[in-house]
Design an enzyme around this catalytic site. Structure first.
Site, short mmCIF file in Angstrom:
data_model
loop_
_atom_site.label_atom_id
_atom_site.label_comp_id
_atom_site.label_asym_id
_atom_site.label_seq_id
_atom_site.Cartn_x
_atom_site.Cartn_y
_atom_site.Cartn_z
N TYR A 157 1.00 -1.23 0.07
CA TYR A 157 0.10 -0.02 -0.12
C TYR A 157 0.87 1.19 -0.05
O TYR A 157 0.52 2.34 -0.43
CB TYR A 157 -0.81 0.04 1.00
CG TYR A 157 -2.24 1.01 1.01
CD1 TYR A 157 -2.93 0.72 -0.06
CD2 TYR A 157 -2.55 1.85 1.78
CE1 TYR A 157 -4.15 1.31 -0.14
CE2 TYR A 157 -3.57 2.78 1.52
CZ TYR A 157 -4.46 2.44 0.66
OH TYR A 157 -5.68 3.14 0.45
N LYS A 164 -3.23 8.38 3.06
CA LYS A 164 -4.37 8.30 3.79
C LYS A 164 -4.16 8.69 5.15
O LYS A 164 -5.11 8.98 5.86
CB LYS A 164 -4.86 6.58 3.81
CG LYS A 164 -5.31 6.38 2.48
CD LYS A 164 -6.41 7.03 2.03
CE LYS A 164 -6.91 6.28 0.78
NZ LYS A 164 -7.97 6.93 0.03
O1 0WD Z 1 -10.66 -1.55 -1.36
C1 0WD Z 1 -11.07 -0.44 -1.86
N1 0WD Z 1 -11.52 -0.17 -3.17
C2 0WD Z 1 -10.88 0.66 -1.05
C3 0WD Z 1 -10.99 2.43 -1.56
C4 0WD Z 1 -10.76 0.52 0.43
C5 0WD Z 1 -10.80 1.66 1.19
C6 0WD Z 1 -10.74 2.93 0.69
N2 0WD Z 1 -10.79 3.29 -0.70
C7 0WD Z 1 -10.87 4.55 -1.06
C8 0WD Z 1 -10.10 4.66 -2.05
O2 0WD Z 1 -8.67 5.04 -1.94
C9 0WD Z 1 -10.56 5.96 -2.81
O3 0WD Z 1 -10.31 7.11 -1.84
O4 0WD Z 1 -12.17 4.77 -1.40
C10 0WD Z 1 -12.10 5.93 -2.66
C11 0WD Z 1 -12.83 5.30 -4.08
O5 0WD Z 1 -12.22 4.48 -4.50
P1 0WD Z 1 -12.77 3.05 -5.26
O6 0WD Z 1 -14.29 3.28 -5.37
O7 0WD Z 1 -12.14 1.93 -4.67
O8 0WD Z 1 -12.06 3.49 -6.71
P2 0WD Z 1 -12.48 3.99 -8.22
O9 0WD Z 1 -14.00 3.17 -8.47
O10 0WD Z 1 -11.53 3.67 -9.09
O11 0WD Z 1 -12.88 5.48 -7.95
C12 0WD Z 1 -11.80 6.29 -7.63
C13 0WD Z 1 -11.78 7.44 -8.68
C14 0WD Z 1 -11.31 7.33 -10.08
O12 0WD Z 1 -11.27 6.08 -10.68
P3 0WD Z 1 -10.14 5.74 -11.61
O13 0WD Z 1 -10.09 4.40 -11.46
O14 0WD Z 1 -10.65 6.19 -12.99
O15 0WD Z 1 -8.85 6.46 -11.25
O16 0WD Z 1 -11.22 8.68 -8.10
C15 0WD Z 1 -11.21 9.40 -9.24
C16 0WD Z 1 -11.52 8.69 -10.48
O17 0WD Z 1 -12.97 8.87 -11.01
N3 0WD Z 1 -10.08 10.06 -9.30
C17 0WD Z 1 -10.19 11.62 -9.64
N4 0WD Z 1 -11.17 12.51 -9.65
C18 0WD Z 1 -11.09 13.74 -9.64
N5 0WD Z 1 -9.73 14.27 -10.07
C19 0WD Z 1 -8.86 12.04 -9.58
C20 0WD Z 1 -8.54 13.33 -9.97
N6 0WD Z 1 -7.62 13.76 -10.28
N7 0WD Z 1 -7.98 10.99 -9.66
C21 0WD Z 1 -8.90 9.74 -9.16
#
Ligand code: 0WD
Length: 256
Positions: A157, A164
């Site tokens: 990580y 985080k």
């Molecule tokens: O296991 C997991 N999935 C966990 C996620 C466990 C615990 C926490 N999280 C957190 C992540 O770290 C994140 O902060 O939850 C949050 C959402 O994550 P997610 O739902 O797992 O991931 P995803 O569906 O990929 O959404 C995150 C999105 C990005 O998606 P992609 O895959 O295209 O990078 O964050 C957005 C983007 O849509 N993102 C941004 N939005 C605006 N400006 C930017 C940016 N510069 N960079 C990424």
């Protein structure tokens, strides 16, 4: 009538139907909130628009959190269309892929660290700063998503753990700052869930199976479960809770 009826909520971070933000939006919609969405880039625009329509929302705006001008433009547009904001959900995280593999000190670089902290942590403060004027005089709240790697050295990580930890500190500092105005700030520390962002973490499948074996509930959590907790935290039912990190991880973090 749902427990979020009358609330106007901005949801960031919908990237697919598996995104945590998608589960949050579905729970908010069920509980009667009015929703607006952001998309990071043109590739995601039509997908987010289609999902917004399913939630009865017509407000879909661009937001790359690396760009201050886009944050300002977003808030001006919400002010124009809604005249204020009750809830902001920050579900955004990013680190360059090569940061999330191998040993920490081999992988980490100054630029990788800068990007991870900027996009995953500072962006929450930036959105809070910009949203503050829209939240005046309302029982408003902000919510972010964090992970156990903030407080434990979870293998691979790496720099996201440092980012985080910084994000969780942002939750506390922002809560302390905004409390006088009745604005609450909280985080949800979610267990591992298979999403697009998670796919970038080397050994993510191992994290899923470790959580399944060792958590008290003997399973992983779902985006619906995170969504329900988010809906509660952002509602007036949670009016006494601020500066808090709520674990939605099937209990994994308590195990020795
Ligand atoms: O296991 C997991 N999935 C966990 C996620 C466990 C615990 C926490 N999280 C957190 C992540 O770290 C994140 O902060 O939850 C949050 C959402 O994550 P997610 O739902 O797992 O991931 P995803 O569906 O990929 O959404 C995150 C999105 C990005 O998606 P992609 O895959 O295209 O990078 O964050 C957005 C983007 O849509 N993102 C941004 N939005 C605006 N400006 C930017 C940016 N510069 N960079 C990424």
């Amino acid at each position: 009538m749902g427990f979020l009826s009358g609330k106007r909520a901005l949801i960031t971070g919908v990237a697919s139907d598996r995104s945590i933000a998608t589960g949050i939006a579905e729970a908010f919609h069920r509980e009667g909130a009015e929703l607006a969405f952001t998309y990071q880039n043109d590739r995601l625009k039509s997908r987010v628009e289609a999902f917004a329509a399913e939630c009865g929302s017509k407000i879909v705006l661009p937001l790359d959190v690396a760009e201050d001008a886009q944050i300002d433009e977003l808030m001006s547009e919400l002010q124009r269309q809604w005249g204020g904001l009750d809830v902001l959900v920050h579900s955004i995280g990013f680190a360059p892929r090569e940061q999330l593999a191998g040993r920490y000190l081999d992988a980490v670089t100054r630029e990788g660290s800068r990007i991870a902290h900027d996009i995953s942590s500072y962006s929450f403060a930036a959105l809070g700063k910009a949203a503050r004027p829209l939240m005046q005089g309302r029982k408003a709240s902000l919510l972010t998503l964090t992970y156990l790697g903030a407080v434990r050295a979870v293998p691979m990580y790496n720099v996201m753990g440092a980012a985080k930890a910084s994000l969780e500190a942002n939750v506390r500092f922002m809560a302390a700052d905004l409390g006088e105005q009745g604005i609450r700030v909280n985080g949800i520390s979610a267990g591992p869930i298979k999403t697009l962002a998670a796919a970038g973490i080397t050994g993510f499948r191992g994290m899923l199976s470790a959580a399944e074996e060792a958590s008290p509930l003997k399973r992983n959590v779902t985006i619906e479960e995170v969504g329900n907790a988010a809906a509660f935290l952002c509602s007036d039912l949670a009016s006494g809770i601020t500066g808090e990190i709520l674990y939605v991880d099937a209990g994994y973090n308590i195990m020795g």
